[in-house]
Structure formats: C-alpha cells, structure tokens
Design a protein around this motif. Structure first.
Motif, PDB file in Angstrom:
ATOM      1  N   MET A   1       0.839  -1.174   0.000  1.00  0.00           N
ATOM      2  CA  MET A   1       0.000   0.000   0.000  1.00  0.00           C
ATOM      3  C   MET A   1       0.888   1.242   0.000  1.00  0.00           C
ATOM      4  O   MET A   1       1.941   1.266   0.615  1.00  0.00           O
ATOM      5  CB  MET A   1      -0.886   0.030   1.236  1.00  0.00           C
ATOM      6  N   THR A   2       0.403   2.237  -0.640  1.00  0.00           N
ATOM      7  CA  THR A   2       1.170   3.468  -0.694  1.00  0.00           C
ATOM      8  C   THR A   2       0.848   4.338   0.512  1.00  0.00           C
ATOM      9  O   THR A   2      -0.173   4.163   1.180  1.00  0.00           O
ATOM     10  CB  THR A   2       0.842   4.245  -1.987  1.00  0.00           C
ATOM     11  N   ALA A   3       1.727   5.282   0.757  1.00  0.00           N
ATOM     12  CA  ALA A   3       1.515   6.201   1.872  1.00  0.00           C
ATOM     13  C   ALA A   3       0.287   7.067   1.617  1.00  0.00           C
ATOM     14  O   ALA A   3      -0.393   7.486   2.562  1.00  0.00           O
ATOM     15  CB  ALA A   3       2.745   7.076   2.069  1.00  0.00           C
ATOM     16  N   ARG A   4      -0.030   7.281   0.346  1.00  0.00           N
ATOM     17  CA  ARG A   4      -1.204   8.091   0.009  1.00  0.00           C
ATOM     18  C   ARG A   4      -2.485   7.431   0.523  1.00  0.00           C
ATOM     19  O   ARG A   4      -3.380   8.107   1.028  1.00  0.00           O
ATOM     20  CB  ARG A   4      -1.267   8.284  -1.490  1.00  0.00           C
ATOM     21  N   ARG A   5      -2.573   6.113   0.408  1.00  0.00           N
ATOM     22  CA  ARG A   5      -3.753   5.405   0.916  1.00  0.00           C
ATOM     23  C   ARG A   5      -3.869   5.535   2.425  1.00  0.00           C
ATOM     24  O   ARG A   5      -4.964   5.663   2.960  1.00  0.00           O
ATOM     25  CB  ARG A   5      -3.704   3.935   0.527  1.00  0.00           C
ATOM     26  N   VAL A   6      -2.740   5.506   3.089  1.00  0.00           N
ATOM     27  CA  VAL A   6      -2.759   5.665   4.542  1.00  0.00           C
ATOM     28  C   VAL A   6      -3.261   7.051   4.911  1.00  0.00           C
ATOM     29  O   VAL A   6      -4.082   7.200   5.817  1.00  0.00           O
ATOM     30  CB  VAL A   6      -1.361   5.398   5.148  1.00  0.00           C
ATOM     31  N   TYR A   7      -2.805   8.063   4.200  1.00  0.00           N
ATOM     32  CA  TYR A   7      -3.260   9.428   4.474  1.00  0.00           C
ATOM     33  C   TYR A   7      -4.764   9.571   4.214  1.00  0.00           C
ATOM     34  O   TYR A   7      -5.467  10.253   4.963  1.00  0.00           O
ATOM     35  CB  TYR A   7      -2.493  10.444   3.637  1.00  0.00           C
ATOM     36  N   ILE A   8      -5.254   8.942   3.160  1.00  0.00           N
ATOM     37  CA  ILE A   8      -6.686   8.999   2.860  1.00  0.00           C
ATOM     38  C   ILE A   8      -7.480   8.325   3.972  1.00  0.00           C
ATOM     39  O   ILE A   8      -8.499   8.849   4.434  1.00  0.00           O
ATOM     40  CB  ILE A   8      -6.976   8.357   1.494  1.00  0.00           C
ATOM     41  N   VAL A   9      -7.013   7.164   4.410  1.00  0.00           N
ATOM     42  CA  VAL A   9      -7.705   6.435   5.481  1.00  0.00           C
ATOM     43  C   VAL A   9      -7.652   7.227   6.779  1.00  0.00           C
ATOM     44  O   VAL A   9      -8.633   7.279   7.525  1.00  0.00           O
ATOM     45  CB  VAL A   9      -7.106   5.025   5.651  1.00  0.00           C
ATOM     46  N   GLN A  10      -6.528   7.866   7.066  1.00  0.00           N
ATOM     47  CA  GLN A  10      -6.429   8.670   8.277  1.00  0.00           C
ATOM     48  C   GLN A  10      -7.412   9.835   8.246  1.00  0.00           C
ATOM     49  O   GLN A  10      -8.118  10.092   9.225  1.00  0.00           O
ATOM     50  CB  GLN A  10      -5.005   9.206   8.444  1.00  0.00           C
ATOM     51  N   GLY A  11      -7.494  10.534   7.137  1.00  0.00           N
ATOM     52  CA  GLY A  11      -8.425  11.649   7.023  1.00  0.00           C
ATOM     53  C   GLY A  11      -9.871  11.199   7.115  1.00  0.00           C
ATOM     54  O   GLY A  11     -10.687  11.817   7.806  1.00  0.00           O
ATOM     55  N   LEU A  12     -10.206  10.099   6.440  1.00  0.00           N
ATOM     56  CA  LEU A  12     -11.561   9.574   6.491  1.00  0.00           C
ATOM     57  C   LEU A  12     -11.936   9.142   7.905  1.00  0.00           C
ATOM     58  O   LEU A  12     -13.053   9.385   8.363  1.00  0.00           O
ATOM     59  CB  LEU A  12     -11.696   8.390   5.529  1.00  0.00           C
ATOM     60  N   ILE A  60      -1.614  -0.525  15.306  1.00  0.00           N
ATOM     61  CA  ILE A  60      -2.708  -1.455  15.069  1.00  0.00           C
ATOM     62  C   ILE A  60      -3.495  -1.752  16.341  1.00  0.00           C
ATOM     63  O   ILE A  60      -4.724  -1.802  16.320  1.00  0.00           O
ATOM     64  CB  ILE A  60      -2.170  -2.757  14.452  1.00  0.00           C
ATOM     65  N   LEU A  61      -2.829  -1.949  17.449  1.00  0.00           N
ATOM     66  CA  LEU A  61      -3.506  -2.377  18.676  1.00  0.00           C
ATOM     67  C   LEU A  61      -4.575  -1.389  19.158  1.00  0.00           C
ATOM     68  O   LEU A  61      -5.709  -1.802  19.394  1.00  0.00           O
ATOM     69  CB  LEU A  61      -2.493  -2.668  19.783  1.00  0.00           C
ATOM     70  N   PRO A  62      -4.273  -0.095  19.300  1.00  0.00           N
ATOM     71  CA  PRO A  62      -5.346   0.817  19.748  1.00  0.00           C
ATOM     72  C   PRO A  62      -6.512   0.891  18.757  1.00  0.00           C
ATOM     73  O   PRO A  62      -7.667   1.000  19.155  1.00  0.00           O
ATOM     74  CB  PRO A  62      -4.665   2.180  19.871  1.00  0.00           C
ATOM     75  N   ILE A  90     -15.051   1.469   9.298  1.00  0.00           N
ATOM     76  CA  ILE A  90     -13.949   2.361   8.924  1.00  0.00           C
ATOM     77  C   ILE A  90     -12.696   2.017   9.732  1.00  0.00           C
ATOM     78  O   ILE A  90     -11.592   1.973   9.199  1.00  0.00           O
ATOM     79  CB  ILE A  90     -14.342   3.834   9.171  1.00  0.00           C
ATOM     80  N   LEU A  91     -12.867   1.765  11.031  1.00  0.00           N
ATOM     81  CA  LEU A  91     -11.704   1.428  11.865  1.00  0.00           C
ATOM     82  C   LEU A  91     -11.094   0.097  11.445  1.00  0.00           C
ATOM     83  O   LEU A  91      -9.864  -0.061  11.458  1.00  0.00           O
ATOM     84  CB  LEU A  91     -12.095   1.409  13.340  1.00  0.00           C
ATOM     85  N   LEU A  92     -11.910  -0.869  11.065  1.00  0.00           N
ATOM     86  CA  LEU A  92     -11.375  -2.160  10.616  1.00  0.00           C
ATOM     87  C   LEU A  92     -10.637  -2.027   9.286  1.00  0.00           C
ATOM     88  O   LEU A  92      -9.575  -2.621   9.104  1.00  0.00           O
ATOM     89  CB  LEU A  92     -12.494  -3.197  10.521  1.00  0.00           C
ATOM     90  N   VAL A  93     -11.191  -1.248   8.361  1.00  0.00           N
ATOM     91  CA  VAL A  93     -10.490  -1.002   7.093  1.00  0.00           C
ATOM     92  C   VAL A  93      -9.172  -0.283   7.360  1.00  0.00           C
ATOM     93  O   VAL A  93      -8.136  -0.610   6.769  1.00  0.00           O
ATOM     94  CB  VAL A  93     -11.388  -0.192   6.129  1.00  0.00           C
ATOM     95  N   ALA A  94      -9.195   0.678   8.258  1.00  0.00           N
ATOM     96  CA  ALA A  94      -7.966   1.402   8.601  1.00  0.00           C
ATOM     97  C   ALA A  94      -6.939   0.460   9.220  1.00  0.00           C
ATOM     98  O   ALA A  94      -5.740   0.572   8.942  1.00  0.00           O
ATOM     99  CB  ALA A  94      -8.282   2.548   9.557  1.00  0.00           C
ATOM    100  N   THR A  95      -7.383  -0.484  10.025  1.00  0.00           N
ATOM    101  CA  THR A  95      -6.466  -1.455  10.617  1.00  0.00           C
ATOM    102  C   THR A  95      -5.786  -2.280   9.531  1.00  0.00           C
ATOM    103  O   THR A  95      -4.574  -2.516   9.580  1.00  0.00           O
ATOM    104  CB  THR A  95      -7.221  -2.387  11.587  1.00  0.00           C
ATOM    105  N   VAL A  96      -6.547  -2.705   8.546  1.00  0.00           N
ATOM    106  CA  VAL A  96      -5.986  -3.494   7.447  1.00  0.00           C
ATOM    107  C   VAL A  96      -4.992  -2.673   6.632  1.00  0.00           C
ATOM    108  O   VAL A  96      -3.904  -3.150   6.292  1.00  0.00           O
ATOM    109  CB  VAL A  96      -7.119  -4.040   6.547  1.00  0.00           C
ATOM    110  N   VAL A  97      -5.338  -1.426   6.345  1.00  0.00           N
ATOM    111  CA  VAL A  97      -4.444  -0.567   5.562  1.00  0.00           C
ATOM    112  C   VAL A  97      -3.157  -0.292   6.333  1.00  0.00           C
ATOM    113  O   VAL A  97      -2.061  -0.334   5.766  1.00  0.00           O
ATOM    114  CB  VAL A  97      -5.156   0.749   5.180  1.00  0.00           C
ATOM    115  N   ILE A  98      -3.278  -0.036   7.612  1.00  0.00           N
ATOM    116  CA  ILE A  98      -2.084   0.228   8.428  1.00  0.00           C
ATOM    117  C   ILE A  98      -1.215  -1.022   8.539  1.00  0.00           C
ATOM    118  O   ILE A  98       0.003  -0.957   8.463  1.00  0.00           O
ATOM    119  CB  ILE A  98      -2.489   0.746   9.827  1.00  0.00           C
TER     120      ILE A  98
END
Length: 110
Positions: A1-12, A60-62, A90-98
């Motif tokens: 995954m790119t860092a851009r996806r992480v930034y998108i997930v963080q903002g969302l 990931i843990l928190p 959203i939190l589960l998707v973010a966990t997977v992306v992270i």
C-alpha cells in the motif's frame, strides 16, 4: 500500500469519528437523559477516539481495541447501530491498511 492510501484512510477516519462524536452529543440531549446514558456515551466516544488515535499514529492495537470495543458495545445498543457499525467498519479497514503499510522485518542474526 502506498503512503497516500494511509493518508486517505487517516483523514476519512478523523472525519468519521468527529461526525460520530457529533451524533453522540446531539443524542445526549434527547428526552430521557440519565447519568447512565452520559457514562455510556463517554465510553463509546472514548473508544472511538482511541481507535482514531491508533489510526493517526499508525498503531494497530489501539485501532483494533477501539473497533472491537465499539462493536461489542454497539451490539448492546440497537438504537445506535446505524452510526456505530459504519465507524467500526472504517476502523477495521484502517487497521488493514495500516497493517499492510508496516514493513516486515526479517529475523535478526545473533
């Protein structure tokens, strides 16, 4: 995954959590206010903020604890299912992306 996806997930995630906290604040003032409702909403809000903090700090843990806690408490409170379950998603998707973003380290020699 790119860092851009992480930034998108963080903002969302941050926007979703702020919306969730707004819904909790609006629901708190509805008729039937009790201290129990206040405590329950404080726990829900705390778990949501914990999950968002995990996403922003890329831990990931928190994030997983926040998502699982919201899911367990959300099953108990059917009135808030419409708002709790999307936040959990959203939190589960973010966990997977992270988790996909973290580099894997090989065994250290020694």
């Amino acid at each position: 995954m790119t860092a851009r996806r992480v930034y998108i997930v963080q903002g969302l995630t941050v926007v979703t959590i702020l919306g969730f906290l707004g819904v909790l604040a609006c629901s708190l003032g509805q008729p039937g206010y009790t201290v129990t409702r206040l405590a329950f909403f404080a726990i829900l809000g705390g778990l949501a903020v914990l999950g968002a903090a995990g996403v922003v700090s890329r831990r990931i843990l928190p994030t997983a604890v926040g998502a699982c806690g919201l899911l367990l408490l959300g099953l108990w409170q059917a009135v808030l299912w419409m708002v709790i379950f999307p936040v959990v998603g959203i939190l589960l998707v973010a966990t997977v992306v992270i988790a996909a973003q973290e580099p894997t380290e090989g065994p250290t020699g020694g």
